[in-house]
Design a protein around this motif. Structure first.
Motif, mmCIF file in Angstrom:
data_model
loop_
_atom_site.group_PDB
_atom_site.id
_atom_site.type_symbol
_atom_site.label_atom_id
_atom_site.label_comp_id
_atom_site.label_asym_id
_atom_site.label_seq_id
_atom_site.Cartn_x
_atom_site.Cartn_y
_atom_site.Cartn_z
ATOM 1 N N UNK A 1 0.823 -1.208 0.000
ATOM 2 C CA UNK A 1 0.000 0.000 0.000
ATOM 3 C C UNK A 1 0.859 1.261 0.000
ATOM 4 N N UNK A 2 1.886 1.304 0.842
ATOM 5 C CA UNK A 2 2.741 2.490 0.877
ATOM 6 C C UNK A 2 3.453 2.703 -0.452
ATOM 7 N N UNK A 3 3.816 1.620 -1.128
ATOM 8 C CA UNK A 3 4.432 1.753 -2.448
ATOM 9 C C UNK A 3 3.448 2.387 -3.427
ATOM 10 N N UNK A 4 2.203 1.926 -3.392
ATOM 11 C CA UNK A 4 1.196 2.461 -4.317
ATOM 12 C C UNK A 4 0.871 3.917 -4.009
ATOM 13 N N UNK A 5 0.821 4.263 -2.712
ATOM 14 C CA UNK A 5 0.459 5.619 -2.313
ATOM 15 C C UNK A 5 1.653 6.553 -2.219
ATOM 16 N N UNK A 6 2.876 5.985 -2.411
ATOM 17 C CA UNK A 6 4.104 6.784 -2.313
ATOM 18 C C UNK A 6 4.264 7.406 -0.926
ATOM 19 N N UNK A 7 4.036 6.576 0.103
ATOM 20 C CA UNK A 7 4.242 6.967 1.498
ATOM 21 C C UNK A 7 5.475 6.231 2.008
ATOM 22 N N UNK A 8 6.526 6.918 2.434
ATOM 23 C CA UNK A 8 7.748 6.231 2.883
ATOM 24 C C UNK A 8 7.513 5.460 4.183
ATOM 25 N N UNK A 9 7.709 4.124 4.188
ATOM 26 C CA UNK A 9 7.475 3.323 5.392
ATOM 27 C C UNK A 9 8.659 3.373 6.343
ATOM 28 N N UNK A 10 8.366 3.208 7.625
ATOM 29 C CA UNK A 10 9.401 3.269 8.655
ATOM 30 C C UNK A 10 9.258 2.087 9.607
ATOM 31 N N UNK A 11 10.394 1.521 10.020
ATOM 32 C CA UNK A 11 10.439 0.554 11.121
ATOM 33 C C UNK A 11 11.290 1.185 12.217
ATOM 34 N N UNK A 12 10.706 1.389 13.400
ATOM 35 C CA UNK A 12 11.406 2.145 14.437
ATOM 36 C C UNK A 12 12.225 1.287 15.401
ATOM 37 N N UNK A 13 11.910 0.011 15.541
ATOM 38 C CA UNK A 13 12.704 -0.858 16.425
ATOM 39 C C UNK A 13 12.497 -2.319 16.006
ATOM 40 N N UNK A 14 13.042 -2.644 14.827
ATOM 41 C CA UNK A 14 12.806 -3.946 14.235
ATOM 42 C C UNK A 14 13.986 -4.900 14.352
ATOM 43 N N UNK A 15 13.823 -6.055 13.709
ATOM 44 C CA UNK A 15 14.855 -7.088 13.682
ATOM 45 C C UNK A 15 14.621 -7.950 12.461
ATOM 46 N N UNK A 16 15.546 -8.860 12.144
ATOM 47 C CA UNK A 16 15.590 -9.503 10.842
ATOM 48 C C UNK A 16 15.097 -10.955 10.863
ATOM 49 N N UNK A 17 14.272 -11.278 9.875
ATOM 50 C CA UNK A 17 13.662 -12.614 9.793
ATOM 51 C C UNK A 17 14.676 -13.701 9.451
ATOM 52 N N UNK A 18 15.796 -13.338 8.835
ATOM 53 C CA UNK A 18 16.823 -14.333 8.533
ATOM 54 C C UNK A 18 17.486 -14.872 9.803
ATOM 55 N N UNK A 19 17.320 -14.144 10.907
ATOM 56 C CA UNK A 19 17.916 -14.555 12.175
ATOM 57 C C UNK A 19 16.875 -14.938 13.222
ATOM 58 N N UNK A 20 15.716 -14.295 13.175
ATOM 59 C CA UNK A 20 14.680 -14.521 14.186
ATOM 60 C C UNK A 20 13.369 -14.904 13.510
#
Length: 338
Positions: free
Chosen positions: A158-177
């Motif tokens: 949705x953000x790609x279609x609406x051109x809204x920049x997405x943010x992750x404020x305190x995330x982690x990676x699926x390749x590890x967790x």
């Protein structure tokens, strides 16, 4: 700002949010030699250039406060620059990522029950999709943290279609967790391709690798700086492979009084004895991250590991650039930026 469940149910969410925002504004004014509220990216740069801390107002969890585009405009008028749409429980905007153990049952009983019965976790709801657009139209950045995996994927589309920049404020990676709120390498790249950014959590429990086959370095200690380094190195390499030059990667320390941050690695009751620690010893070695005063020691030890921290040093400007993009969308829709 953050609102508890009983305030949402009682209809007091907006009042509580306003009180917290007013408190922060008054606090910054009282301690203006140290802090100032930044209502625009330009103001933030001026505050930082003056040697003070720029405070950016945000809301973690929009439940009870966002029902239409007028609510989004009201939040923007109060100075809110970013909203974490979904927080700790499933709701009208969509599904949250599940918290483990007893706290998860208390925070999101319906989500835990349906998940335990084998039902597929839902994603972003129709109202959630509308809320993303409302926030974007109001010039407010949208934080995807705490969403279920389905909600993350649908929101990124949705953000790609609406051109809204997405943010992750305190995330982690699926390749590890292996967790539904973890972000995959493809999603990490997608965030930056959309003009957004990613911040890496400092919670040792969230960062601890649990994916089968993940190789840990020698003398690895769980829930410590070792786990953070693994995630940072992974994110760094993914972004370098895609973009050549690694964009800004921020660090999201969730100092909320409840989150357990990186544990100490050395000490009599820790993973490694004190004698095996680096010299000279600093407080971080035997305390880990306990509060903001621990962060200088964290940065020192991370830098000593020959980790390239250039993306972290550039993350403030990256964030301000993302904020400018959110403001630009608001301007294109005819809003007054002042």
């Amino acid at each position: 700002a953050y609102v508890l469940g009983h305030d949402i149910k009682s209809g007091h969410a907006r009042k509580k949010i306003r009180q917290q925002l007013d408190f922060m504004k008054a606090y910054a004014k009282k301690h203006s030699d140290w802090f100032e509220i930044a209502f625009t990216p330009t103001q933030a740069r001026k505050i930082i250039a003056s040697g003070r801390t720029a405070i950016v107002l945000a809301l973690e969890g929009a439940a009870g406060a966002l029902y239409d585009e007028f609510d989004a405009r009201e939040l923007a008028a109060q100075g809110v620059a970013m909203v974490t749409l979904i927080h700790l429980s499933d709701g009208e905007y969509g599904a949250s990522s599940l918290v483990s153990g007893i706290p998860g049952w208390w925070l999101n009983p319906w989500g835990k029950l349906t998940n335990g019965l084998g039902f597929e976790r839902p994603g972003l709801s129709k109202r959630g999709a509308e809320a993303v657009r409302w926030l974007g139209d109001a010039g407010i950045m949208v934080d995807l943290n705490h969403m279920s995996s389905g909600a993350i994927q649908e929101t990124l589309k949705l953000t790609r279609r609406l051109k809204i920049p997405p943010v992750f404020t305190h995330g982690y990676l699926a390749e590890l967790v292996a967790h539904e709120n973890a972000i995959s390498a493809d999603q990490l790249v997608d965030v930056y391709e959309q003009g957004g950014m990613f911040s890496l959590s400092t919670s040792g429990l969230l960062l601890e690798p649990n994916v089968s086959g993940v190789l840990r370095p020698d003398e690895y200690c769980p829930n410590t700086l070792d786990a953070f380094e693994m995630h940072y190195t992974q994110a760094y390499q993914v972004l370098k492979n895609r973009f050549g030059v690694v964009p800004g990667i921020a660090v999201g320390a969730d100092f909320n009084g409840a989150t357990k941050h990186l544990a100490p690695k050395y000490g009599s009751d820790q993973c490694m004895p004190s004698a095996m620690g680096p010299a000279p010893e600093i407080a971080f070695d035997q305390s880990g991250i306990t509060d903001p005063s621990s962060m200088p020691g964290f940065w020192q030890r991370l830098a000593e590991r020959v980790v390239d921290l250039t993306p972290v040093r550039e993350s403030t400007e990256t964030f301000l650039t993302v904020w400018e993009k959110a403001h630009r969308r608001k301007w294109m829709l005819g809003w007054d930026l002042n």
